[in-house]
Write a protein that holds these residues in place. Structure first.
Motif, PDB file in Angstrom:
ATOM      1  N   ILE A  86      23.182  67.747  67.580  1.00  0.00           N
ATOM      2  CA  ILE A  86      21.772  68.069  67.842  1.00  0.00           C
ATOM      3  C   ILE A  86      20.881  67.384  66.822  1.00  0.00           C
ATOM      4  CG2 ILE A  86      20.063  69.957  67.835  1.00  0.00           C
ATOM      5  CD1 ILE A  86      21.765  69.879  70.327  1.00  0.00           C
ATOM      6  N   SER A  87      21.321  67.363  65.563  1.00  0.00           N
ATOM      7  CA  SER A  87      20.517  66.786  64.492  1.00  0.00           C
ATOM      8  C   SER A  87      21.399  65.961  63.568  1.00  0.00           C
ATOM      9  CB  SER A  87      19.840  67.903  63.687  1.00  0.00           C
ATOM     10  OG  SER A  87      19.282  67.404  62.506  1.00  0.00           O
ATOM     11  N   ALA A  88      21.053  64.682  63.416  1.00  0.00           N
ATOM     12  CA  ALA A  88      21.788  63.814  62.490  1.00  0.00           C
ATOM     13  C   ALA A  88      21.594  64.290  61.047  1.00  0.00           C
ATOM     14  CB  ALA A  88      21.319  62.370  62.641  1.00  0.00           C
ATOM     15  N   THR A  89      20.410  64.793  60.745  1.00  0.00           N
ATOM     16  CA  THR A  89      20.128  65.308  59.401  1.00  0.00           C
ATOM     17  C   THR A  89      20.994  66.521  59.110  1.00  0.00           C
ATOM     18  OG1 THR A  89      17.835  64.562  59.615  1.00  0.00           O
ATOM     19  CG2 THR A  89      18.313  66.149  57.863  1.00  0.00           C
ATOM     20  N   PHE A  90      21.098  67.435  60.057  1.00  0.00           N
ATOM     21  CA  PHE A  90      21.930  68.628  59.856  1.00  0.00           C
ATOM     22  C   PHE A  90      23.392  68.234  59.681  1.00  0.00           C
ATOM     23  CE2 PHE A  90      24.669  71.980  61.578  1.00  0.00           C
ATOM     24  CZ  PHE A  90      24.381  72.996  60.675  1.00  0.00           C
ATOM     25  N   ASP A  91      23.871  67.306  60.505  1.00  0.00           N
ATOM     26  CA  ASP A  91      25.268  66.879  60.402  1.00  0.00           C
ATOM     27  C   ASP A  91      25.544  66.241  59.041  1.00  0.00           C
ATOM     28  OD1 ASP A  91      25.660  67.856  62.945  1.00  0.00           O
ATOM     29  OD2 ASP A  91      25.518  65.888  63.917  1.00  0.00           O
ATOM     30  N   SER A 175      11.512  77.910  66.751  1.00  0.00           N
ATOM     31  CA  SER A 175      10.496  76.982  67.236  1.00  0.00           C
ATOM     32  C   SER A 175      10.237  75.871  66.220  1.00  0.00           C
ATOM     33  CB  SER A 175       9.210  77.741  67.539  1.00  0.00           C
ATOM     34  OG  SER A 175       8.240  76.880  68.079  1.00  0.00           O
ATOM     35  N   ALA A 176      10.195  76.228  64.940  1.00  0.00           N
ATOM     36  CA  ALA A 176      10.002  75.214  63.893  1.00  0.00           C
ATOM     37  C   ALA A 176      11.171  74.238  63.870  1.00  0.00           C
ATOM     38  CB  ALA A 176       9.829  75.883  62.536  1.00  0.00           C
ATOM     39  N   LEU A 177      12.388  74.746  64.043  1.00  0.00           N
ATOM     40  CA  LEU A 177      13.554  73.864  64.069  1.00  0.00           C
ATOM     41  C   LEU A 177      13.546  72.972  65.308  1.00  0.00           C
ATOM     42  CD1 LEU A 177      16.293  76.310  62.755  1.00  0.00           C
ATOM     43  CD2 LEU A 177      15.453  74.242  61.616  1.00  0.00           C
ATOM     44  N   CYS A 178      13.145  73.509  66.457  1.00  0.00           N
ATOM     45  CA  CYS A 178      13.036  72.680  67.667  1.00  0.00           C
ATOM     46  C   CYS A 178      12.065  71.528  67.443  1.00  0.00           C
ATOM     47  CB  CYS A 178      12.565  73.520  68.849  1.00  0.00           C
ATOM     48  SG  CYS A 178      13.830  74.560  69.554  1.00  0.00           S
ATOM     49  N   THR A 179      10.953  71.819  66.801  1.00  0.00           N
ATOM     50  CA  THR A 179       9.967  70.785  66.484  1.00  0.00           C
ATOM     51  C   THR A 179      10.586  69.716  65.597  1.00  0.00           C
ATOM     52  OG1 THR A 179       8.205  72.426  66.616  1.00  0.00           O
ATOM     53  CG2 THR A 179       7.691  70.375  65.483  1.00  0.00           C
ATOM     54  N   PHE A 180      11.286  70.162  64.569  1.00  0.00           N
ATOM     55  CA  PHE A 180      11.922  69.223  63.642  1.00  0.00           C
ATOM     56  C   PHE A 180      12.952  68.360  64.370  1.00  0.00           C
ATOM     57  CE2 PHE A 180      15.191  67.963  60.650  1.00  0.00           C
ATOM     58  CZ  PHE A 180      14.451  67.452  59.596  1.00  0.00           C
ATOM     59  N   PHE A 181      13.816  68.986  65.186  1.00  0.00           N
ATOM     60  CA  PHE A 181      14.856  68.236  65.892  1.00  0.00           C
ATOM     61  C   PHE A 181      14.256  67.270  66.908  1.00  0.00           C
ATOM     62  CE2 PHE A 181      17.747  72.156  65.177  1.00  0.00           C
ATOM     63  CZ  PHE A 181      18.013  71.753  63.883  1.00  0.00           C
ATOM     64  N   ASP A 182      13.186  67.681  67.621  1.00  0.00           N
ATOM     65  CA  ASP A 182      12.519  66.788  68.569  1.00  0.00           C
ATOM     66  C   ASP A 182      11.902  65.590  67.858  1.00  0.00           C
ATOM     67  OD1 ASP A 182      13.211  68.377  70.714  1.00  0.00           O
ATOM     68  OD2 ASP A 182      11.226  69.298  70.934  1.00  0.00           O
ATOM     69  N   ASN A 183      11.231  65.835  66.741  1.00  0.00           N
ATOM     70  CA  ASN A 183      10.629  64.733  65.976  1.00  0.00           C
ATOM     71  C   ASN A 183      11.696  63.797  65.429  1.00  0.00           C
ATOM     72  OD1 ASN A 183       8.028  65.626  66.459  1.00  0.00           O
ATOM     73  ND2 ASN A 183       7.924  66.791  64.560  1.00  0.00           N
ATOM     74  N   GLU A 184      12.817  64.348  65.011  1.00  0.00           N
ATOM     75  CA  GLU A 184      13.915  63.540  64.488  1.00  0.00           C
ATOM     76  C   GLU A 184      14.459  62.617  65.570  1.00  0.00           C
ATOM     77  OE1 GLU A 184      17.875  64.438  61.862  1.00  0.00           O
ATOM     78  OE2 GLU A 184      17.490  65.753  63.585  1.00  0.00           O
TER      79      GLU A 184
END
Length: 190
Positions: A86-91, A175-184
């Protein structure tokens, strides 16, 4: 000189005051009702929310209102760990530290960006969910946020004032995380 014990305790003082009032002669005029000077509803963002809904929420959120021009409240947040991919940053962060710590670091940055979106209402255009890791693991934290931004978020996520503080914090963080993941994802597509 020794310390004197008070003659009347707080409980007894309240009872004796009521007994004194009961012994007074009854007035032919009933006591006048005092009208509340508080408004019954309040405009937050583009919605009107009953004051009772906001007041109930204020008792749950920790307040830091020491004559601050922009008082802050503590919001208790929780969010599920995102699924792999879902997120390269999280991984990448999960490879360096625990996944819960990685999500807390991302959530801190995501909320910094999200607080900028709250006043203009652009946060309402974001997808409300992301794929989560199974079995479900929840990460909990808290954050001090300006009360005016919390009121805007409350008006959006809980317009009737029935959600618990925990449910509100979960919606806000997700919702904040969804925003972050979408922007990423938008940045990596370029």
């Amino acid at each position: 000189m020794g310390i004197r014990k008070p003659a009347v305790s707080v409980l007894a003082g309240g009872q004796s005051q009521r007994a004194h009032q009961a012994s007074l002669p009854a007035s032919s005029n009933p006591p006048a009702a005092i009208a509340s000077s508080e408004p019954t509803s309040r405009q937050t963002g583009n919605r009107t929310v009953p004051v009772r809904a906001l007041a109930a929420r204020r008792t749950v959120l920790f307040s830091n209102e020491r004559n601050d021009p922009d008082p802050k409240v503590q919001v208790f947040l929780s969010a599920p760990l995102p699924a792999r991919g879902i997120s390269a940053t999280f991984d990448a962060l999960s490879a360096q530290s625990r996944p819960s710590k990685a999500l807390q670091m991302i959530l801190r940055r995501a909320l910094d960006d999200y607080e900028l979106m709250l006043p203009n209402g652009s946060f309402t255009e974001i997808a409300p969910a992301y794929s989560v890791e199974e079995p479900l693991a929840i990460v909990a934290t808290s954050r001090m946020m300006p009360r005016r931004l919390v009121d805007i978020a409350l008006a959006h996520f809980d317009p009737l004032g029935f959600e618990s503080a925990r449910a509100f914090g979960r919606k806000l963080a997700s919702s904040a995380l969804c925003t972050f993941f979408d922007n990423e994802k938008k940045v990596t597509r370029r």
